[in-house]
Design a protein around this motif. Structure first.
Motif, PDB file in Angstrom:
ATOM      1  N   ILE A 157      -4.311 -16.934   3.070  1.00 40.32           N
ATOM      2  CA  ILE A 157      -3.234 -16.408   2.237  1.00 40.32           C
ATOM      3  C   ILE A 157      -2.430 -15.436   3.086  1.00 40.32           C
ATOM      4  CG2 ILE A 157      -2.664 -15.035   0.197  1.00 40.32           C
ATOM      5  CD1 ILE A 157      -5.286 -16.028  -1.043  1.00 40.32           C
ATOM      6  N   ALA A 158      -1.113 -15.616   3.111  1.00 40.53           N
ATOM      7  CA  ALA A 158      -0.243 -14.759   3.913  1.00 40.53           C
ATOM      8  C   ALA A 158       0.567 -13.835   3.009  1.00 40.53           C
ATOM      9  CB  ALA A 158       0.695 -15.608   4.771  1.00 40.53           C
ATOM     10  N   ARG A 159       0.805 -12.614   3.508  1.00 41.45           N
ATOM     11  CA  ARG A 159       1.586 -11.628   2.749  1.00 41.45           C
ATOM     12  C   ARG A 159       2.850 -11.266   3.520  1.00 41.45           C
ATOM     13  NH1 ARG A 159      -1.121  -5.925   1.406  1.00 41.45           N
ATOM     14  NH2 ARG A 159      -0.746  -5.687   3.642  1.00 41.45           N
ATOM     15  N   TYR A 160       3.934 -11.001   2.769  1.00 41.63           N
ATOM     16  CA  TYR A 160       5.231 -10.672   3.364  1.00 41.63           C
ATOM     17  C   TYR A 160       5.880  -9.557   2.551  1.00 41.63           C
ATOM     18  CZ  TYR A 160       4.405 -15.419   5.044  1.00 41.63           C
ATOM     19  OH  TYR A 160       3.823 -16.541   5.583  1.00 41.63           O
ATOM     20  N   ARG A 161       6.803  -8.841   3.214  1.00 37.05           N
ATOM     21  CA  ARG A 161       7.654  -7.862   2.532  1.00 37.05           C
ATOM     22  C   ARG A 161       9.093  -8.104   2.973  1.00 37.05           C
ATOM     23  NH1 ARG A 161       6.359  -4.458  -1.602  1.00 37.05           N
ATOM     24  NH2 ARG A 161       7.569  -2.783  -0.722  1.00 37.05           N
ATOM     25  N   VAL A 162      10.032  -7.766   2.083  1.00 34.23           N
ATOM     26  CA  VAL A 162      11.445  -7.836   2.437  1.00 34.23           C
ATOM     27  C   VAL A 162      11.887  -6.449   2.874  1.00 34.23           C
ATOM     28  CG1 VAL A 162      13.769  -8.337   1.637  1.00 34.23           C
ATOM     29  CG2 VAL A 162      11.849  -9.715   0.811  1.00 34.23           C
ATOM     30  N   THR A 163      12.361  -6.368   4.106  1.00 32.73           N
ATOM     31  CA  THR A 163      12.868  -5.117   4.659  1.00 32.73           C
ATOM     32  C   THR A 163      14.334  -5.302   5.034  1.00 32.73           C
ATOM     33  OG1 THR A 163      12.372  -5.623   6.981  1.00 32.73           O
ATOM     34  CG2 THR A 163      10.558  -4.751   5.635  1.00 32.73           C
ATOM     35  N   SER A 164      14.909  -4.275   5.609  1.00 25.42           N
ATOM     36  CA  SER A 164      16.307  -4.383   6.059  1.00 25.42           C
ATOM     37  C   SER A 164      16.459  -5.442   7.134  1.00 25.42           C
ATOM     38  CB  SER A 164      16.785  -3.029   6.587  1.00 25.42           C
ATOM     39  OG  SER A 164      15.950  -2.590   7.657  1.00 25.42           O
ATOM     40  N   ALA A 165      15.342  -5.789   7.793  1.00 24.87           N
ATOM     41  CA  ALA A 165      15.383  -6.822   8.831  1.00 24.87           C
ATOM     42  C   ALA A 165      15.084  -8.215   8.271  1.00 24.87           C
ATOM     43  CB  ALA A 165      14.393  -6.483   9.942  1.00 24.87           C
ATOM     44  N   GLY A 166      14.845  -8.315   6.948  1.00 27.59           N
ATOM     45  CA  GLY A 166      14.555  -9.620   6.353  1.00 27.59           C
ATOM     46  C   GLY A 166      13.085  -9.753   5.988  1.00 27.59           C
ATOM     47  N   LEU A 167      12.623 -10.978   5.892  1.00 28.33           N
ATOM     48  CA  LEU A 167      11.225 -11.251   5.558  1.00 28.33           C
ATOM     49  C   LEU A 167      10.322 -10.863   6.722  1.00 28.33           C
ATOM     50  CD1 LEU A 167      11.340 -14.725   3.787  1.00 28.33           C
ATOM     51  CD2 LEU A 167      10.299 -12.667   2.860  1.00 28.33           C
ATOM     52  N   GLN A 168       9.335 -10.054   6.446  1.00 27.69           N
ATOM     53  CA  GLN A 168       8.421  -9.611   7.487  1.00 27.69           C
ATOM     54  C   GLN A 168       6.980  -9.915   7.094  1.00 27.69           C
ATOM     55  OE1 GLN A 168       9.447  -8.253  10.474  1.00 27.69           O
ATOM     56  NE2 GLN A 168      11.476  -8.799   9.691  1.00 27.69           N
ATOM     57  N   PRO A 169       6.216 -10.638   7.932  1.00 27.54           N
ATOM     58  CA  PRO A 169       4.787 -10.842   7.646  1.00 27.54           C
ATOM     59  C   PRO A 169       4.053  -9.512   7.685  1.00 27.54           C
ATOM     60  CG  PRO A 169       5.583 -12.366   9.347  1.00 27.54           C
ATOM     61  CD  PRO A 169       6.655 -11.335   9.151  1.00 27.54           C
ATOM     62  N   THR A 170       3.187  -9.276   6.718  1.00 27.85           N
ATOM     63  CA  THR A 170       2.440  -8.014   6.667  1.00 27.85           C
ATOM     64  C   THR A 170       0.944  -8.239   6.535  1.00 27.85           C
ATOM     65  OG1 THR A 170       2.767  -7.846   4.274  1.00 27.85           O
ATOM     66  CG2 THR A 170       4.377  -6.741   5.680  1.00 27.85           C
ATOM     67  N   GLY A 171       0.465  -9.371   7.028  1.00 25.75           N
ATOM     68  CA  GLY A 171      -0.967  -9.580   7.059  1.00 25.75           C
ATOM     69  C   GLY A 171      -1.380 -10.923   6.489  1.00 25.75           C
ATOM     70  N   THR A 172      -2.549 -11.358   6.893  1.00 24.99           N
ATOM     71  CA  THR A 172      -3.114 -12.599   6.366  1.00 24.99           C
ATOM     72  C   THR A 172      -4.562 -12.359   5.952  1.00 24.99           C
ATOM     73  OG1 THR A 172      -3.817 -13.335   8.567  1.00 24.99           O
ATOM     74  CG2 THR A 172      -1.662 -14.088   7.787  1.00 24.99           C
ATOM     75  N   LEU A 173      -4.986 -13.136   4.976  1.00 25.45           N
ATOM     76  CA  LEU A 173      -6.361 -13.089   4.502  1.00 25.45           C
ATOM     77  C   LEU A 173      -6.938 -14.491   4.588  1.00 25.45           C
ATOM     78  CD1 LEU A 173      -8.809 -11.861   2.949  1.00 25.45           C
ATOM     79  CD2 LEU A 173      -7.615 -12.509   0.846  1.00 25.45           C
ATOM     80  N   THR A 174      -8.023 -14.633   5.319  1.00 24.95           N
ATOM     81  CA  THR A 174      -8.747 -15.895   5.359  1.00 24.95           C
ATOM     82  C   THR A 174      -9.999 -15.743   4.507  1.00 24.95           C
ATOM     83  OG1 THR A 174      -7.941 -16.397   7.593  1.00 24.95           O
ATOM     84  CG2 THR A 174      -9.869 -17.612   6.815  1.00 24.95           C
ATOM     85  N   LEU A 175     -10.071 -16.500   3.434  1.00 24.42           N
ATOM     86  CA  LEU A 175     -11.227 -16.378   2.557  1.00 24.42           C
ATOM     87  C   LEU A 175     -12.491 -16.775   3.308  1.00 24.42           C
ATOM     88  CD1 LEU A 175      -9.730 -17.781  -0.752  1.00 24.42           C
ATOM     89  CD2 LEU A 175     -10.129 -15.412  -0.114  1.00 24.42           C
ATOM     90  N   PRO A 176     -13.538 -15.990   3.196  1.00 28.17           N
ATOM     91  CA  PRO A 176     -14.752 -16.245   3.980  1.00 28.17           C
ATOM     92  C   PRO A 176     -15.366 -17.605   3.654  1.00 28.17           C
ATOM     93  CG  PRO A 176     -14.816 -14.067   2.951  1.00 28.17           C
ATOM     94  CD  PRO A 176     -13.656 -14.782   2.357  1.00 28.17           C
ATOM     95  N   ALA A 177     -16.006 -18.196   4.651  1.00 21.54           N
ATOM     96  CA  ALA A 177     -16.665 -19.483   4.457  1.00 21.54           C
ATOM     97  C   ALA A 177     -17.732 -19.397   3.374  1.00 21.54           C
ATOM     98  CB  ALA A 177     -17.275 -19.964   5.770  1.00 21.54           C
TER      99      ALA A 177
END
Length: 732
Positions: A157-177
């Protein structure tokens, strides 16, 4: 860097080049205007119809298509077929509004085929984009503006935020096996930052995810072990309405309603709405604190009827229920509307709202058709609604209402975002293709093969294949997707119209190297499949299936690249074949490309070789015994994105699964993507793979899936063998 919008890997480009180069059937599309002023009815064409073998392999009109198909098969390397997630364009799949000040018009959308998330301005221009996990299908926007994207092919699962520079990735979560989650089909944000609900389509579970608090970081963490609730087969859509959470289980034909507890976790199950067929869309509104009004878009709640030689009782319907949310209770059905009769087929978009006077309003549109309906129900909801129609285009999967009241739709069929006109008197809908929205530089005109594939996709997903069907009585307006959601299955076991024979729905993906086709194996190749589909789809329409499409009657075809004024019968069938040739299976989320079998998977593979592979053979082409790979090569092929092995054969077998669909038994089916194929066996009598393996029995080289003859020498798989086989089957 974002992935390119047009994905042309070597295997895709090679297949497209082969299709384009094969000229034995003439132009893929074209042929100029038809000299016939209107499609002939069946009675009008009876005198000129071929006397022998019409609409079968013996139809002389199909000879160019047979030659085209055989030429293409000779040139195709079945080891290098493209995967199904990479062949249908950028595919805008979901669109959502972003929170902000009043008047904010920004939207966010995911491109399923291009693996991107994009930011759209008020003019539907892409102002920013970022890469996502492969084949994104889930998009959630939290109240604080966090954007979350999930994928049907990965547990990331990827997370993003909208900043003055546009869409910015702010982290990913990989669900544990350890969670057993291989992919997250859909997401919805909870009430508060860091709380997500997720649909585990493969595992049949609803997950509650609590992200670790703190500033955005390159890697997201979980604050607690995910809560998991078994909800049914194929959960693929979620919605949160206040403190209620709703889950649509496609293969169970069920929508489940939960109460959300004070801790944010879904707890008490309040209701289940179940139909006799798939439910594709839903929305809910709250008339008071104690009830939900649930709007459901799905197939007719009636057993499918094949006795008339076609498909009966599979119109599309909108059903409204009242759900008591104080305590578990059966939902009350208030209203049923035949959408097909109003021109809307396979509704994937349903949106509801309540007016101050208590009347219910709904906006509904179908993936298969152009109309957009606005329905208004009186306060008691039992009278038929008033209906206003606007012209849209087919192919919509998601809708958002902007702050100014305008509607925007995601449309993967046209690879565009669409906004309807504000009135019936205005011009048609605004269609903004992805390339235009991105201000991408002009490209060369698409090849005839690419246009054919897009027209073929439309034939599969819209009513173009049988445009004259009616909705009265058992007659229905439908498409291939009515029974093959996204070209897989629908969880149904339907009566075939032959004696007591029932059959489960088979995927329409992966047909190119899996012939002869279907359980009875009566269609020897895709030429016959294509012709048969036209014949059966419109069998009760009183029109000849050998017809010409005039583009002026379906102007949205121009958005697919069609420039000819008409599409003659042979071109339509060739387009359908081209789409089916390209439409392979999506990658298996259980496989790590380039990886290796675990010890249990290796043991399961060896057991499969010894007990199962004499029927479900490791062939690259089901009708070519010479394409069977030895055991030593299995691992290298299975542990790839495509895994082109059919795991089937062209022959019939009688394995105890009765009644047999054919006097010789049933054609050995492919075992690819078993998690999409529920229920199991031709007769649908196995509810999971454990039931399949538990009921198997064998005696020497003899094997029965069910009901084998009694005998002391027979044996079953023991529990450890079942676990080993499951581990291997999960990879196929």
């Amino acid at each position: 860097m974002p992935r390119p919008i047009v994905k042309a890997g070597k295997s895709i480009a090679a297949l497209a080049a082969i299709v384009a180069a094969s000229a034995t059937a003439g132009a893929v599309l074209g042929g100029g205007p038809s000299s016939t002023p209107a499609p002939p009815t069946a009675a009008e064409s009876a005198a000129t119809a071929p006397a022998v073998g019409a609409h079968t392999a013996g139809d002389a009109r199909l000879l160019p298509l047979h030659e085209f198909e055989e030429a293409l098969r000779r040139q195709t390397d079945f080891r290098a077929l493209p995967t199904g997630d990479a062949v249908t364009g950028p595919d805008p799949y979901v669109v959502r509004a972003l929170p902000g000040a009043p008047g904010t018009q920004r939207l966010v959308s995911i491109l399923r085929g291009a693996a991107q998330v994009v930011l759209l301005d008020a003019d539907l221009r892409v102002t920013s984009r970022a890469a996502t996990p492969r084949a994104p299908t889930g998009l959630a926007v939290a109240d604080n503006g966090d954007i979350f994207v999930s994928s049907e092919l990965t547990p990331v699962i990827a997370r993003y935020r909208v900043t003055s520079a546009g869409l910015q990735p702010t982290g990913t979560l990989t669900l544990p096996a350890t969670t057993g989650v291989r992919a997250v089909r859909d997401l919805v944000a909870g009430d508060g930052a860091g709380l997500l609900y997720a649909a585990d389509e493969i595992g049949g579970r609803l997950l509650t995810l609590r992200l670790s608090p703190g500033d955005p970081a390159p890697t997201l963490g979980l604050a607690a072990t995910p809560g998991a609730i078994a909800v049914g087969h194929g959960p693929f859509r979620l919605a949160r309405v206040g403190n209620r959470l709703l889950v649509d289980c496609l293969l169970d034909h069920t929508i489940v309603v939960f109460r959300i507890g004070k801790d944010g976790a879904p707890g008490q199950e309040l209701a289940r709405v179940r139909h006799d067929g798939p439910l594709w869309s839903f929305d809910a509104v709250t008339p008071d604190d104690d009830h939900l009004l649930l709007l459901v878009g799905g197939v007719e709640d009636h057993p499918l009827d094949r006795t008339g030689g076609s498909f009966g009782y599979i119109d599309s319907f909108l059903t409204v229920y009242r759900v008591d949310t104080r305590a578990p209770a059966p939902p009350v059905r208030l209203s049923v509307t035949n959408l097909s009769a109003l021109g809307v087929v396979t509704p994937k978009v349903v949106s509801g709202r309540l007016d101050p006077d208590g009347s219910l309003r709904a906006a509904v549109t179908g993936y298969a058709t152009s109309p957009l309906l606005f329905l208004t129900f009186a306060k008691d909801l039992r009278a038929q609604p008033s209906v206003v129609t606007r012209e849209l285009v087919p192919g919509t999967t998601s809708m958002v209402t902007r702050a100014d009241g305008t509607l925007v739709f995601a449309d993967p069929l046209l690879d565009a975002w669409v906004s309807p006109s504000s009135s019936a008197a205005a011009d048609g809908p605004r269609v903004v293709p992805v390339r235009q929205a991105m201000d991408a530089p002009p490209t060369a005109s698409p090849s005839s093969a690419d246009v054919a594939a897009r027209v073929g996709e439309a034939l599969l997903f819209t009513t173009l294949m049988a445009p004259w069907n009616r909705s009265d009585g058992p007659l229905s307006r439908f498409t291939c997707e009515t029974c093959h959601f996204e070209m897989y299955g629908d969880g149904r076991t339907h009566h075939t119209g032959r004696g007591d024979v029932h059959a489960t729905t088979k995927p329409l993906r992966g047909l190119f190297n899996n012939r002869p086709h279907f359980s009875r194996a009566l269609d020897p190749d895709l030429t016959v499949v294509a012709n048969s589909e036209f014949r059966v789809a419109g069998a009760r329409s009183d029109h000849d299936p050998w017809f010409t499409v005039r583009v002026d009657d379906f102007p949205w075809l121009r958005w697919l690249g069609v420039t000819d004024p008409s599409l003659p019968p042979l071109a339509l069938r060739k387009a359908l074949m081209t789409a089916l040739m390209r439409l392979g299976h999506a990658p298996n989320p259980a496989v790590t490309p380039g990886g290796h079998f675990t010890e249990r998977e290796r043991q399961g593979a060896a057991l499969f070789r010894d007990r199962c592979e004499s029927c479900h053979q490791a062939r690259l082409a089901s009708d070519d015994p010479a394409s069977r790979l030895p055991f030593a090569q299995w691992e290298a092929v299975v542990m790839t994105d495509a895994d082109p092995l059919v795991w089937g054969a062209a022959e019939y077998r009688q394995t105890g699964v009765v009644p047999y669909v054919h006097e010789s038994g049933a054609r050995v089916p492919s075992l690819r993507r078993l998690y999409k194929k529920f229920p199991y066996f031709t007769n649908g009598s196995a509810q999971d793979l454990d039931a399949v393996l538990t009921r198997a029995r064998f005696d020497g080289n003899a094997f029965w899936h069910d009901g084998g003859p009694a005998g002391a020498s027979q044996r079953f798989f023991d529990p450890e063998e079942i676990q080993r086989l499951r581990a291997f089957l999960d990879l196929l």
